[in-house]
Design a protein around this motif. Sequence first.
Motif, mmCIF file in Angstrom:
data_model
loop_
_atom_site.group_PDB
_atom_site.id
_atom_site.type_symbol
_atom_site.label_atom_id
_atom_site.label_comp_id
_atom_site.label_asym_id
_atom_site.label_seq_id
_atom_site.Cartn_x
_atom_site.Cartn_y
_atom_site.Cartn_z
ATOM 1 N N HIS A 27 0.837 -1.172 -0.035
ATOM 2 C CA HIS A 27 -0.035 -0.063 0.232
ATOM 3 C C HIS A 27 0.865 1.332 -0.133
ATOM 4 O O HIS A 27 0.749 2.236 -0.826
ATOM 5 C CB HIS A 27 -1.092 0.092 1.301
ATOM 6 N N LEU A 28 1.843 1.423 0.876
ATOM 7 C CA LEU A 28 2.700 2.420 0.938
ATOM 8 C C LEU A 28 3.546 2.677 -0.507
ATOM 9 O O LEU A 28 3.660 3.863 -0.871
ATOM 10 C CB LEU A 28 3.829 2.233 2.048
ATOM 11 N N SER A 29 3.821 1.612 -1.168
ATOM 12 C CA SER A 29 4.583 1.663 -2.458
ATOM 13 C C SER A 29 3.438 1.984 -3.527
ATOM 14 O O SER A 29 3.922 2.082 -4.596
ATOM 15 C CB SER A 29 5.398 0.713 -2.689
ATOM 16 N N GLN A 30 2.042 1.961 -3.307
ATOM 17 C CA GLN A 30 1.044 2.290 -4.212
ATOM 18 C C GLN A 30 0.926 1.112 -5.004
ATOM 19 O O GLN A 30 0.572 1.191 -6.312
ATOM 20 C CB GLN A 30 1.161 3.515 -4.861
ATOM 21 N N GLU A 31 1.064 -0.166 -4.742
ATOM 22 C CA GLU A 31 0.974 -1.144 -5.897
ATOM 23 C C GLU A 31 -0.419 -1.711 -5.517
ATOM 24 O O GLU A 31 -0.775 -2.408 -6.364
ATOM 25 C CB GLU A 31 2.181 -2.270 -5.596
ATOM 26 N N LYS A 33 -4.256 -0.220 -3.641
ATOM 27 C CA LYS A 33 -4.734 0.893 -2.865
ATOM 28 C C LYS A 33 -5.722 0.241 -1.909
ATOM 29 O O LYS A 33 -6.990 -0.049 -1.920
ATOM 30 C CB LYS A 33 -5.573 1.862 -3.645
ATOM 31 N N GLU A 35 -7.891 -0.218 1.635
ATOM 32 C CA GLU A 35 -9.253 0.489 2.333
ATOM 33 C C GLU A 35 -8.981 0.023 3.779
ATOM 34 O O GLU A 35 -8.900 0.753 4.488
ATOM 35 C CB GLU A 35 -10.354 0.286 1.602
ATOM 36 N N THR A 59 -7.638 4.380 4.953
ATOM 37 C CA THR A 59 -8.228 5.496 4.424
ATOM 38 C C THR A 59 -7.975 6.689 5.282
ATOM 39 O O THR A 59 -8.107 7.818 5.181
ATOM 40 C CB THR A 59 -9.857 5.428 4.295
ATOM 41 N N GLU A 129 -6.801 -3.126 -6.910
ATOM 42 C CA GLU A 129 -5.651 -3.578 -7.480
ATOM 43 C C GLU A 129 -5.507 -3.222 -8.876
ATOM 44 O O GLU A 129 -6.672 -3.847 -9.800
ATOM 45 C CB GLU A 129 -5.500 -5.110 -7.413
ATOM 46 N N GLU A 130 -4.485 -2.611 -9.579
ATOM 47 C CA GLU A 130 -4.568 -2.650 -10.871
ATOM 48 C C GLU A 130 -3.849 -3.826 -11.367
ATOM 49 O O GLU A 130 -4.124 -4.220 -12.722
ATOM 50 C CB GLU A 130 -3.558 -1.212 -11.300
#
Length: 184
Positions: A27-31, A33, A35, A59, A129-130
């Motif tokens: 989450h911190l590395s934005q891999e 997102k 909640e 959040t 997740e992308e």
Amino acid sequence: MTKRVIVLNFDISSQAYQAFSKIKKLHLSQEIKGEQMAVITHSSEGDHQFKVEDFLDFTGANKTSKGGLIGMLVGVLGGPLGMMLGWFGGSLFGASKDAQELREAHTIFEFVGNKIGEGDTGLILIADEEDNRPLNNIAMYELGGEISRFDLDEVEAEIKKAHEVEAETKENAQKIWEEKHPND
């Protein structure tokens, strides 16, 4: 991106805590997102209670483990409706990794109850997740666990239905009680 409810289960309970820590880093590395995320334990006492052991609200809304969607899911699963409908495999299914068990699970409650058996610890994550590879790498390849994804909207609808059924059941039970005890 679709929000998902992601259930991770492992053979060893400590691996759920390892996953919790590693997912925070994703989450911190934005891999992903994230909640909400919680480590949950299925009691080994035979009472089929589920307990939130660790909880994180990504959040910043400071939702508690009981006030968020995960808390509602765990509450329905371990509550009177879960007991009545047998949404947990317990000792019968808990240790099984049988794919047939998954095909027979009709709700998220049955699935979680079957995958996180008595005495086991798992992890529930709500996230976008992308790319599912980072989470798959942690859960399956690094920690040897299983990962399953559910559409958030469908899970929310199931929770709403469960609350409606629970309310109707309580109302019907009260009526039956009053009919059987008219002078009380």
